[in-house]
Design a protein around this motif. Structure first.
Motif, PDB file in Angstrom:
ATOM      1  N   ILE A  14      48.886 -54.718 112.769  1.00  0.00           N
ATOM      2  CA  ILE A  14      47.869 -55.041 111.774  1.00  0.00           C
ATOM      3  C   ILE A  14      46.636 -55.621 112.453  1.00  0.00           C
ATOM      4  O   ILE A  14      46.738 -56.334 113.454  1.00  0.00           O
ATOM      5  CB  ILE A  14      48.423 -56.081 110.766  1.00  0.00           C
ATOM      6  N   PHE A  15      45.464 -55.320 111.883  1.00  0.00           N
ATOM      7  CA  PHE A  15      44.238 -56.057 112.185  1.00  0.00           C
ATOM      8  C   PHE A  15      43.802 -56.672 110.868  1.00  0.00           C
ATOM      9  O   PHE A  15      43.726 -55.990 109.846  1.00  0.00           O
ATOM     10  CB  PHE A  15      43.133 -55.157 112.735  1.00  0.00           C
ATOM     11  N   GLU A  16      43.519 -57.979 110.866  1.00  0.00           N
ATOM     12  CA  GLU A  16      43.113 -58.682 109.653  1.00  0.00           C
ATOM     13  C   GLU A  16      41.925 -59.580 109.980  1.00  0.00           C
ATOM     14  O   GLU A  16      42.003 -60.411 110.879  1.00  0.00           O
ATOM     15  CB  GLU A  16      44.283 -59.521 109.150  1.00  0.00           C
ATOM     16  N   ARG A  17      40.826 -59.398 109.255  1.00  0.00           N
ATOM     17  CA  ARG A  17      39.673 -60.285 109.414  1.00  0.00           C
ATOM     18  C   ARG A  17      39.785 -61.365 108.337  1.00  0.00           C
ATOM     19  O   ARG A  17      39.817 -61.079 107.146  1.00  0.00           O
ATOM     20  CB  ARG A  17      38.365 -59.522 109.250  1.00  0.00           C
ATOM     21  N   ASP A  65      34.186 -53.255 104.681  1.00  0.00           N
ATOM     22  CA  ASP A  65      33.337 -53.842 103.648  1.00  0.00           C
ATOM     23  C   ASP A  65      32.106 -52.953 103.450  1.00  0.00           C
ATOM     24  O   ASP A  65      31.986 -51.895 104.070  1.00  0.00           O
ATOM     25  CB  ASP A  65      32.968 -55.290 103.991  1.00  0.00           C
ATOM     26  N   HIS A  66      31.165 -53.390 102.595  1.00  0.00           N
ATOM     27  CA  HIS A  66      29.997 -52.566 102.259  1.00  0.00           C
ATOM     28  C   HIS A  66      29.052 -52.367 103.433  1.00  0.00           C
ATOM     29  O   HIS A  66      28.264 -51.422 103.452  1.00  0.00           O
ATOM     30  CB  HIS A  66      29.239 -53.187 101.079  1.00  0.00           C
ATOM     31  N   ARG A  67      29.137 -53.226 104.441  1.00  0.00           N
ATOM     32  CA  ARG A  67      28.291 -53.080 105.641  1.00  0.00           C
ATOM     33  C   ARG A  67      28.940 -52.182 106.696  1.00  0.00           C
ATOM     34  O   ARG A  67      28.349 -51.931 107.727  1.00  0.00           O
ATOM     35  CB  ARG A  67      28.014 -54.453 106.257  1.00  0.00           C
ATOM     36  N   GLY A  68      30.168 -51.765 106.450  1.00  0.00           N
ATOM     37  CA  GLY A  68      30.873 -50.925 107.409  1.00  0.00           C
ATOM     38  C   GLY A  68      31.699 -51.712 108.410  1.00  0.00           C
ATOM     39  O   GLY A  68      32.205 -51.150 109.377  1.00  0.00           O
ATOM     40  N   LEU A  69      31.868 -53.030 108.194  1.00  0.00           N
ATOM     41  CA  LEU A  69      32.653 -53.872 109.087  1.00  0.00           C
ATOM     42  C   LEU A  69      34.132 -53.768 108.718  1.00  0.00           C
ATOM     43  O   LEU A  69      34.508 -53.968 107.561  1.00  0.00           O
ATOM     44  CB  LEU A  69      32.182 -55.331 108.978  1.00  0.00           C
ATOM     45  N   LEU A  70      34.976 -53.470 109.689  1.00  0.00           N
ATOM     46  CA  LEU A  70      36.412 -53.339 109.454  1.00  0.00           C
ATOM     47  C   LEU A  70      36.991 -54.677 108.997  1.00  0.00           C
ATOM     48  O   LEU A  70      36.810 -55.702 109.651  1.00  0.00           O
ATOM     49  CB  LEU A  70      37.125 -52.878 110.729  1.00  0.00           C
ATOM     50  N   GLN A  71      37.687 -54.673 107.846  1.00  0.00           N
ATOM     51  CA  GLN A  71      38.310 -55.878 107.312  1.00  0.00           C
ATOM     52  C   GLN A  71      39.813 -55.897 107.582  1.00  0.00           C
ATOM     53  O   GLN A  71      40.363 -56.927 107.959  1.00  0.00           O
ATOM     54  CB  GLN A  71      38.065 -55.967 105.799  1.00  0.00           C
ATOM     55  N   ASP A  72      40.467 -54.762 107.362  1.00  0.00           N
ATOM     56  CA  ASP A  72      41.915 -54.663 107.549  1.00  0.00           C
ATOM     57  C   ASP A  72      42.275 -53.289 108.099  1.00  0.00           C
ATOM     58  O   ASP A  72      41.653 -52.297 107.738  1.00  0.00           O
ATOM     59  CB  ASP A  72      42.658 -54.818 106.208  1.00  0.00           C
ATOM     60  N   ARG A  73      43.311 -53.284 108.934  1.00  0.00           N
ATOM     61  CA  ARG A  73      43.888 -52.032 109.400  1.00  0.00           C
ATOM     62  C   ARG A  73      45.383 -52.262 109.510  1.00  0.00           C
ATOM     63  O   ARG A  73      45.827 -53.299 110.006  1.00  0.00           O
ATOM     64  CB  ARG A  73      43.329 -51.638 110.769  1.00  0.00           C
ATOM     65  N   GLU A  74      46.142 -51.311 109.030  1.00  0.00           N
ATOM     66  CA  GLU A  74      47.599 -51.439 109.098  1.00  0.00           C
ATOM     67  C   GLU A  74      48.188 -50.114 109.527  1.00  0.00           C
ATOM     68  O   GLU A  74      47.909 -49.083 108.922  1.00  0.00           O
ATOM     69  CB  GLU A  74      48.151 -51.841 107.736  1.00  0.00           C
ATOM     70  N   MET A  75      48.977 -50.133 110.585  1.00  0.00           N
ATOM     71  CA  MET A  75      49.688 -48.953 111.070  1.00  0.00           C
ATOM     72  C   MET A  75      51.178 -49.255 111.024  1.00  0.00           C
ATOM     73  O   MET A  75      51.628 -50.254 111.580  1.00  0.00           O
ATOM     74  CB  MET A  75      49.270 -48.621 112.495  1.00  0.00           C
ATOM     75  N   VAL A  76      51.918 -48.405 110.319  1.00  0.00           N
ATOM     76  CA  VAL A  76      53.358 -48.606 110.158  1.00  0.00           C
ATOM     77  C   VAL A  76      54.076 -47.344 110.611  1.00  0.00           C
ATOM     78  O   VAL A  76      53.813 -46.256 110.107  1.00  0.00           O
ATOM     79  CB  VAL A  76      53.727 -48.906 108.689  1.00  0.00           C
TER      80      VAL A  76
END
Length: 191
Positions: free
Chosen positions: A42-45, A11-22
């Motif tokens: 997956i990481f999902e906030r 997000d705009h603050r630099g906080l990780l929202q999603d990560r996906e490794m396939v």
């Protein structure tokens, strides 16, 4: 051969929202036959909480015969319930989904697709919801300019009211579309 995909969203603050490794491996054989196995981490906030769902998928497609095509896949892993029952927080549960599509081409002008999909989401062995979809699709090309498409759908969602805020839903729908193609950029649709 092998494949690898990586996706990050902040997000705009630099906080990780999603990560996906396939990571996957695909084999291409004769007669348009493909077998693919993928693993997704997956990481999902969601609503301020970080979840780590994952899944493994096996898929197979083939056109061994000119008039018959089959596509099938099976996915198993975990997922997030984004719509929990009132009073519950979103949670991670077990998820499984299978689908198969059979395409028949009895003549060059006629194509019939039959698709069946079933997905199930559970928490500690208890069903959160089960969804089934059935789709029949018919395409007929009268000539180069005129075609007809008809689709018949059935969808059923059966949730557990104790774990999910999904609506119990069972419905049929039908769509018919007649197309007259004047040229590649202009078409008349009736449906």
């Amino acid at each position: 051969g092998p494949t690898f995909e990586l996706l990050y969203n902040w997000d705009h603050r630099g906080l990780l929202q999603d990560r996906e490794m396939v990571a996957g491996f695909q084999v291409e054989l004769t007669r348009k036959t493909e077998l693919e196995i993928t693993r997704t981490e997956i990481f999902e906030r969601f609503e301020g909480t970080g979840f780590r769902p994952h899944n493994t998928e096996v898929s197979l497609s083939t056109e061994w015969l000119r008039w018959l095509e089959v596509d099938a896949s099976y996915v198993r892993g975990t997922d997030v319930n984004h719509d929990p029952a009132p009073g519950l927080e979103p949670f991670l549960g077990r998820a499984a989904e299978g689908d198969i599509t059979v395409t028949l081409r009895p003549t060059p002008r006629l194509r019939i697709d039959e698709t069946f999909l079933v997905s199930r989401f559970t928490l500690n062995g208890a069903a959160v919801f089960t969804e089934r979809q059935l789709r029949s699709r018919l395409n007929y090309q009268f000539n180069r300019f005129l075609s007809l498409r008809a689709i018949l759908d059935y969808e059923a969602v059966v949730p557990s009211v104790a774990l999910s805020d999904e609506d119990d839903e069972r419905k049929w729908s039908a769509d018919v579309l007649l197309t007259y193609l004047l040229n590649p950029g202009t078409a008349l649709h009736v449906g």
